[in-house]
Motif scaffolding. Structure first.
Motif, PDB file in Angstrom:
ATOM      1  N   GLY A 155       5.194  23.030  45.390  1.00 59.77           N
ATOM      2  CA  GLY A 155       4.596  23.537  44.168  1.00 59.77           C
ATOM      3  C   GLY A 155       3.849  22.457  43.382  1.00 59.77           C
ATOM      4  O   GLY A 155       3.639  21.345  43.844  1.00 59.77           O
ATOM      5  N   TRP A 164       4.527  28.718  46.288  1.00 60.63           N
ATOM      6  CA  TRP A 164       3.204  29.078  45.755  1.00 60.63           C
ATOM      7  C   TRP A 164       3.266  30.027  44.554  1.00 60.63           C
ATOM      8  O   TRP A 164       2.552  29.832  43.568  1.00 60.63           O
ATOM      9  CB  TRP A 164       2.361  29.749  46.840  1.00 60.63           C
ATOM     10  CG  TRP A 164       1.864  28.822  47.901  1.00 60.63           C
ATOM     11  CD1 TRP A 164       1.908  27.453  47.886  1.00 60.63           C
ATOM     12  CD2 TRP A 164       1.248  29.189  49.148  1.00 60.63           C
ATOM     13  NE1 TRP A 164       1.361  26.951  49.047  1.00 60.63           N
ATOM     14  CE2 TRP A 164       0.947  27.997  49.832  1.00 60.63           C
ATOM     15  CE3 TRP A 164       0.921  30.413  49.737  1.00 60.63           C
ATOM     16  CZ2 TRP A 164       0.321  27.988  51.082  1.00 60.63           C
ATOM     17  CZ3 TRP A 164       0.312  30.409  50.980  1.00 60.63           C
ATOM     18  CH2 TRP A 164       0.012  29.218  51.642  1.00 60.63           C
ATOM     19  N   LEU A 205      -3.100  25.668  44.364  1.00 61.10           N
ATOM     20  CA  LEU A 205      -3.826  25.369  45.604  1.00 61.10           C
ATOM     21  C   LEU A 205      -3.259  26.172  46.777  1.00 61.10           C
ATOM     22  O   LEU A 205      -2.152  26.720  46.685  1.00 61.10           O
ATOM     23  CB  LEU A 205      -3.756  23.872  45.921  1.00 61.10           C
ATOM     24  CG  LEU A 205      -4.496  22.937  44.968  1.00 61.10           C
ATOM     25  CD1 LEU A 205      -4.390  21.498  45.444  1.00 61.10           C
ATOM     26  CD2 LEU A 205      -5.959  23.326  44.803  1.00 61.10           C
ATOM     27  N   CYS A 242       2.000  27.100  42.529  1.00 66.80           N
ATOM     28  CA  CYS A 242       0.946  26.144  42.883  1.00 66.80           C
ATOM     29  C   CYS A 242      -0.399  26.865  42.892  1.00 66.80           C
ATOM     30  O   CYS A 242      -0.504  27.947  43.468  1.00 66.80           O
ATOM     31  CB  CYS A 242       1.206  25.518  44.251  1.00 66.80           C
ATOM     32  SG  CYS A 242      -0.018  24.250  44.625  1.00 66.80           S
ATOM     33  N   CYS A 295       0.018  23.298  54.141  1.00 63.29           N
ATOM     34  CA  CYS A 295       1.176  23.298  53.242  1.00 63.29           C
ATOM     35  C   CYS A 295       2.450  23.696  54.000  1.00 63.29           C
ATOM     36  O   CYS A 295       2.468  24.702  54.703  1.00 63.29           O
ATOM     37  CB  CYS A 295       0.943  24.280  52.096  1.00 63.29           C
ATOM     38  SG  CYS A 295       2.337  24.326  50.952  1.00 63.29           S
ATOM     39  N   CYS A 298      -3.311  24.801  50.307  1.00 60.90           N
ATOM     40  CA  CYS A 298      -3.636  23.857  51.377  1.00 60.90           C
ATOM     41  C   CYS A 298      -3.264  24.478  52.718  1.00 60.90           C
ATOM     42  O   CYS A 298      -2.165  25.030  52.866  1.00 60.90           O
ATOM     43  CB  CYS A 298      -2.863  22.560  51.184  1.00 60.90           C
ATOM     44  SG  CYS A 298      -3.133  21.845  49.551  1.00 60.90           S
TER      45      CYS A 298
HETATM   46  S1  SF4 Z   1       2.470  22.858  47.356  1.00 60.27           S
HETATM   47 FE1  SF4 Z   1       1.306  23.239  49.200  1.00 60.27          FE
HETATM   48  S2  SF4 Z   1      -0.540  24.296  48.485  1.00 60.27           S
HETATM   49 FE2  SF4 Z   1       0.378  23.305  46.714  1.00 60.27          FE
HETATM   50  S3  SF4 Z   1      -0.626  21.292  46.575  1.00 60.27           S
HETATM   51 FE3  SF4 Z   1       1.272  21.012  47.747  1.00 60.27          FE
HETATM   52  S4  SF4 Z   1       0.585  21.197  49.867  1.00 60.27           S
HETATM   53 FE4  SF4 Z   1      -1.012  22.108  48.600  1.00 60.27          FE
END
Ligand code: SF4
Length: 246
Positions: free
Chosen positions: A75, A41, A30, A28, A35, A32
């Motif tokens: 992810g 990730w 991002l 991923c 998360c 967040c």
């Molecule tokens: S996996 Fe986690 S970091 Fe990635 S977009 Fe979804 S919530 Fe956000």
């Protein structure tokens, strides 16, 4: 074709309609702050699994999925676009409902290759579940590490393509619960033509133990969980914005 998969859940009930086979894609872009899947990730981690193996798992329990289907989540599934296309094309041939749970962050309308790829994915996607994490780009960046321009444009694109969409928003106290931002989010959603559901979720801390396990500091340490009432209030502000825009 093979993809990097973090985990597969056989009887998912919160990632799309009905009971579903939920495939967690690895990787991923991002970060967040709330998360709850930080293990997804790392790009290139997870286990390599083929689309045929995933469909075999589906067929084993097909009887349970009569009102459900397959969900690609993570992810970020769009990071492995070719594999996602392969999986969803095969799923559609087998008459399986397909749901894509994405942040939309990798969408770029100005890149013709990217546009073609996303079009191809949407052709075999029955439902998009799109998290709009914050309507304000600066605050989105503070929350996730990136601005929200691509995400909002992805939502417009899904709407233009006539693909059904479910919008999700997580309510985090002091971060994503500002009434004026929620109304603004509603105004944005109100202009989309294919939204079939709005899911406003209270922030929870169920994923905190994973951060400890991975030795990553938890970014929202000390932030309280959101109550159901607070989530309902936030939802009402969004609904107000939707009505205002129509
Ligand atoms: S996996 Fe986690 S970091 Fe990635 S977009 Fe979804 S919530 Fe956000």
């Amino acid at each position: 074709m093979k993809g990097f998969i973090s985990q597969i859940e056989s009887f998912g009930t919160v990632d799309g309609p009905g009971i579903r086979l939920v495939v967690f894609f690895q990787g991923c872009p991002l970060r967040c702050k709330y998360c709850h899947n930080p293990e997804t990730w790392k790009i290139g981690g997870g286990e390599e699994i083929s689309s045929d193996e995933i469909l075999e798992l589906y067929e084993k329990n097909r009887v349970f999925y009569s009102k459900g289907g397959i969900t690609a989540t993570g992810g970020e599934p769009l990071l492995q676009a070719d594999f996602l296309i392969d999986l969803f094309q095969k799923a559609k041939k087998a008459d399986i409902h397909t749901c894509l749970d994405t942040s939309g962050i990798v969408f770029n309308r100005n890149n013709s290759e990217n546009l073609k790829t996303i079009e191809k994915i949407l052709e075999v996607t029955d439902l998009v579940m799109l998290d709009i994490k914050h309507i304000d780009s600066q605050k989105h960046k503070a929350l996730t590490g990136s601005g929200n321009e691509n995400i909002l444009d992805f939502a417009r694109f899904v709407s233009e393509k006539g693909v059904k969409m479910m919008i999700r928003h997580v309510v985090v106290p002091g971060i994503t619960d500002e009434p004026k931002d929620l109304v603004k989010l509603g105004r944005f959603i109100g202009k989309l033509k294919t939204v079939v559901a709005l899911d406003v979720l209270p922030y929870h801390t169920l994923g905190v133990h994973k951060y400890r396990g991975l030795n990553i500091p938890y970014p929202l340490e000390g932030v309280p969980q959101t109550s159901q009432e607070e989530a309902i209030t936030a939802r009402n502000y969004i609904l107000y914005g939707i009505k205002e825009s129509r």
